[in-house]
Enzyme design. Sequence first.
Site, PDB file in Angstrom:
ATOM      1  N   ASP A   1      18.027 -29.849  -5.865  1.00  0.00           N
ATOM      2  CA  ASP A   1      16.630 -30.051  -5.457  1.00  0.00           C
ATOM      3  C   ASP A   1      16.331 -29.362  -4.133  1.00  0.00           C
ATOM      4  O   ASP A   1      15.264 -28.785  -3.942  1.00  0.00           O
ATOM      5  CB  ASP A   1      16.276 -31.541  -5.398  1.00  0.00           C
ATOM      6  CG  ASP A   1      17.284 -32.389  -4.627  1.00  0.00           C
ATOM      7  OD1 ASP A   1      18.249 -31.832  -4.055  1.00  0.00           O
ATOM      8  OD2 ASP A   1      17.120 -33.629  -4.609  1.00  0.00           O
TER       9      ASP A   1
ATOM     10  N   ASN B   1      19.355 -35.063  -6.086  1.00  0.00           N
ATOM     11  CA  ASN B   1      20.287 -35.950  -5.381  1.00  0.00           C
ATOM     12  C   ASN B   1      19.931 -36.059  -3.898  1.00  0.00           C
ATOM     13  O   ASN B   1      20.800 -36.225  -3.049  1.00  0.00           O
ATOM     14  CB  ASN B   1      21.733 -35.493  -5.573  1.00  0.00           C
ATOM     15  CG  ASN B   1      21.946 -34.032  -5.186  1.00  0.00           C
ATOM     16  OD1 ASN B   1      21.038 -33.390  -4.648  1.00  0.00           O
ATOM     17  ND2 ASN B   1      23.123 -33.524  -5.456  1.00  0.00           N
TER      18      ASN B   1
ATOM     19  N   GLY C   1      18.610 -34.002  -1.473  1.00  0.00           N
ATOM     20  CA  GLY C   1      18.810 -33.087  -0.361  1.00  0.00           C
ATOM     21  C   GLY C   1      20.021 -32.198  -0.481  1.00  0.00           C
ATOM     22  O   GLY C   1      20.518 -31.918  -1.569  1.00  0.00           O
TER      23      GLY C   1
ATOM     24  N   GLU D   1       9.319 -10.737  -1.731  1.00  0.00           N
ATOM     25  CA  GLU D   1      10.383  -9.731  -1.829  1.00  0.00           C
ATOM     26  C   GLU D   1      11.774 -10.340  -1.860  1.00  0.00           C
ATOM     27  O   GLU D   1      12.684  -9.790  -2.492  1.00  0.00           O
ATOM     28  CB  GLU D   1      10.280  -8.749  -0.656  1.00  0.00           C
ATOM     29  CG  GLU D   1       9.101  -7.791  -0.746  1.00  0.00           C
ATOM     30  CD  GLU D   1       7.824  -8.359  -0.142  1.00  0.00           C
ATOM     31  OE1 GLU D   1       6.799  -7.639  -0.119  1.00  0.00           O
ATOM     32  OE2 GLU D   1       7.849  -9.534   0.320  1.00  0.00           O
TER      33      GLU D   1
ATOM     34  N   HIS E   1       0.292   0.483  10.620  1.00  0.00           N
ATOM     35  CA  HIS E   1       0.633  -0.897  10.283  1.00  0.00           C
ATOM     36  C   HIS E   1       2.014  -0.943   9.629  1.00  0.00           C
ATOM     37  O   HIS E   1       2.490   0.028   9.061  1.00  0.00           O
ATOM     38  CB  HIS E   1      -0.419  -1.496   9.342  1.00  0.00           C
ATOM     39  CG  HIS E   1      -0.559  -0.795   8.031  1.00  0.00           C
ATOM     40  ND1 HIS E   1      -1.167   0.436   7.896  1.00  0.00           N
ATOM     41  CD2 HIS E   1      -0.155  -1.142   6.781  1.00  0.00           C
ATOM     42  CE1 HIS E   1      -1.138   0.816   6.629  1.00  0.00           C
ATOM     43  NE2 HIS E   1      -0.528  -0.124   5.925  1.00  0.00           N
ATOM     44  N   HIS E   2       2.659  -2.069   9.689  1.00  0.00           N
ATOM     45  CA  HIS E   2       4.019  -2.310   9.181  1.00  0.00           C
ATOM     46  C   HIS E   2       5.091  -1.603  10.004  1.00  0.00           C
ATOM     47  O   HIS E   2       6.238  -1.503   9.580  1.00  0.00           O
ATOM     48  CB  HIS E   2       4.174  -1.896   7.705  1.00  0.00           C
ATOM     49  CG  HIS E   2       3.281  -2.618   6.752  1.00  0.00           C
ATOM     50  ND1 HIS E   2       2.634  -3.783   7.072  1.00  0.00           N
ATOM     51  CD2 HIS E   2       2.934  -2.339   5.458  1.00  0.00           C
ATOM     52  CE1 HIS E   2       1.907  -4.190   6.033  1.00  0.00           C
ATOM     53  NE2 HIS E   2       2.073  -3.336   5.049  1.00  0.00           N
TER      54      HIS E   2
ATOM     55  N   GLU F   1      25.879 -29.519   2.372  1.00  0.00           N
ATOM     56  CA  GLU F   1      25.797 -29.578   3.828  1.00  0.00           C
ATOM     57  C   GLU F   1      26.225 -30.958   4.335  1.00  0.00           C
ATOM     58  O   GLU F   1      26.906 -31.071   5.367  1.00  0.00           O
ATOM     59  CB  GLU F   1      24.363 -29.279   4.290  1.00  0.00           C
ATOM     60  CG  GLU F   1      23.725 -28.051   3.663  1.00  0.00           C
ATOM     61  CD  GLU F   1      24.289 -26.752   4.209  1.00  0.00           C
ATOM     62  OE1 GLU F   1      25.342 -26.783   4.865  1.00  0.00           O
ATOM     63  OE2 GLU F   1      23.673 -25.707   3.959  1.00  0.00           O
TER      64      GLU F   1
ATOM     65  N   ASP G   1       0.800  -1.220   0.000  1.00  0.00           N
ATOM     66  CA  ASP G   1       0.000   0.000   0.000  1.00  0.00           C
ATOM     67  C   ASP G   1       0.832   1.269   0.000  1.00  0.00           C
ATOM     68  O   ASP G   1       0.376   2.316  -0.462  1.00  0.00           O
ATOM     69  CB  ASP G   1      -0.997   0.000   1.161  1.00  0.00           C
ATOM     70  CG  ASP G   1      -0.348  -0.075   2.526  1.00  0.00           C
ATOM     71  OD1 ASP G   1       0.820  -0.505   2.603  1.00  0.00           O
ATOM     72  OD2 ASP G   1      -1.010   0.281   3.521  1.00  0.00           O
TER      73      ASP G   1
ATOM     74  N   GLY H   1      26.597 -16.861  -0.883  1.00  0.00           N
ATOM     75  CA  GLY H   1      26.194 -18.257  -0.816  1.00  0.00           C
ATOM     76  C   GLY H   1      24.840 -18.514  -0.200  1.00  0.00           C
ATOM     77  O   GLY H   1      24.672 -19.451   0.592  1.00  0.00           O
TER      78      GLY H   1
END
Length: 569
Positions: free
Chosen positions: A451, A478, A480, A61, A124-125, A484, A39, A421
Amino acid sequence: MVSDDIVTRELENPMDVAEYLFRRLHEVGIRAVHGVPGDYNLAALDYLPKCGLDWVGNCNELNAGYAADGYARVKGISALITTFGVGELSALNAIAGAYSEFVPIIHIVGQPTTQSQKNGMLLHHTLGNGDFNVFNRMSAAISCYVARLEDPRDAATLIDSAIRECWVRSRPVYVTLPTDMIASKVNGNRLKQPIDLSLPGNDPEKEDYVVDVVLKYLHAAKNPVILVDACAIRHRVLDEVHDLVEASGLPTFVAPMGKGAVNEAHKNFGGVYAGNGSNPGVSEVIESSDLILSIGAIKSDFNTTGFTYRIGQLNTIDFHSTYVRVRYSEYPDVHMKGVLRKVVQRMGKLNLSPIPHITNKVPESEQTSSQTITHAWLWPTVGQWLKENDVVITETGTANFGIWDTRFPANVTALSQVLWGSIGYSMGACQGAALAAKEQNNRRTILFIGDGSTQLTVQELSTMLRNKLNPIIFVICNEGYTIERYIHGWEAGYNDIQPWDYANIPKVFGGQDAYKSYRIKTRDELTKLFANKDFSTPNQLQLVELYMPRNDAPAGLKLTAEAAAERNK
């Protein structure tokens, strides 16, 4: 604030602030604006069409920020519009990434009226405490310039300064646009004078001295080499770099973040240097050189395979946007652009050394009857399929590291977020890059994303369909978060994901007949797909589920993850 009536009477050609701002965006090459309506920015968005700008309209965003980043990396600069508080904060991760990696984004934030802010109204916000500056302060830390448009008398000046700083310093800027400023009047005649986007010139005497010092060591060197990195791209010295490569004949290499900075089809190109993760034969040449011309280096952990560079400062000349360092002597306030130009002009004959021969040939160890798609087989094969002028985007993870083993054709633009990253970045960036590529004679845009990363930002497939974009998207399936897993928690549940039917997601987003999808599980299937002319010259979005082993990864990723795991202990 002075009344609008008084300001308008003083102006020869009164123009609304929003129109002035958007016409300046158009002037610097922006043709589409990313963002989400709210708004506090709705009235401003009405001005976009009359200024020759398209509204993209992203799903959120954060994705819009990623998309603006991708657009800027292809077009040179971009714009993002969000709303006060809830909208701008959602974009901050993307803006921080752009700041980290020197990407110029003009972030425009629609705000409540100036009077509402002065009165500390419970709107608001807000945080409910009357502090309307708290979000400004957050953004100021990841912006190179803040323009608060609170008075029409200085609004045009602030807008011009923000755009100039964004371009010259190649980093995000933050522009506030309160709703009562949108239609306030500024001097439209200022548009007759384009914004000066030229770099400030170096002091001639200092520049000539630095050039003489560089040439002294360059002529004395027995086996000098050139190493190009990301800031050569971000700070727009590629013309100088290309001329240096051509005129010198020196072996030329890129760091991972510098992929695409050098014409990899050039006879001088020797491959990627990343310490222990370098292309075959590259580290031996770089590390035995007695002089490395290092242009725009960012020596981060992922860019150096866990800080495994073995090049000493005594053998290095560093060229940067704000200084040049020759061995251990630093010359501040000397921009590399002018220095490189004069080095090329005055260089003369140099000592040359052999250049490693880098090709897209699949390693002999991978030339087997196996149909499993491995990283060692995939990335050289991708290199055989790529075309000149492609835009290639790789996600943080296996793709970011795998692309090191792909030798590009000429004029390929590579997008990756090696330093910041943020997982999921590349899907949003693909939307922005594909839109920019469409504006550049419809260059082919290709994304490789895992994925797990896809699940963070998959909504931007919807934005691509809505804007009739035609990227080729490979979702590496693959099971996941592979990067990590290699750092920590190989069997841990937190590195697993829910399997999705990726090939049919565009249909869920209303794609209907506006896309094609494929499931590829063998080498023969992928080779056949690459040979398909319709696939390789797309006129609509194409999505490929590309199945690869869970425990496979590029060598560079394994080495970097091992180093990261050790540092994290």
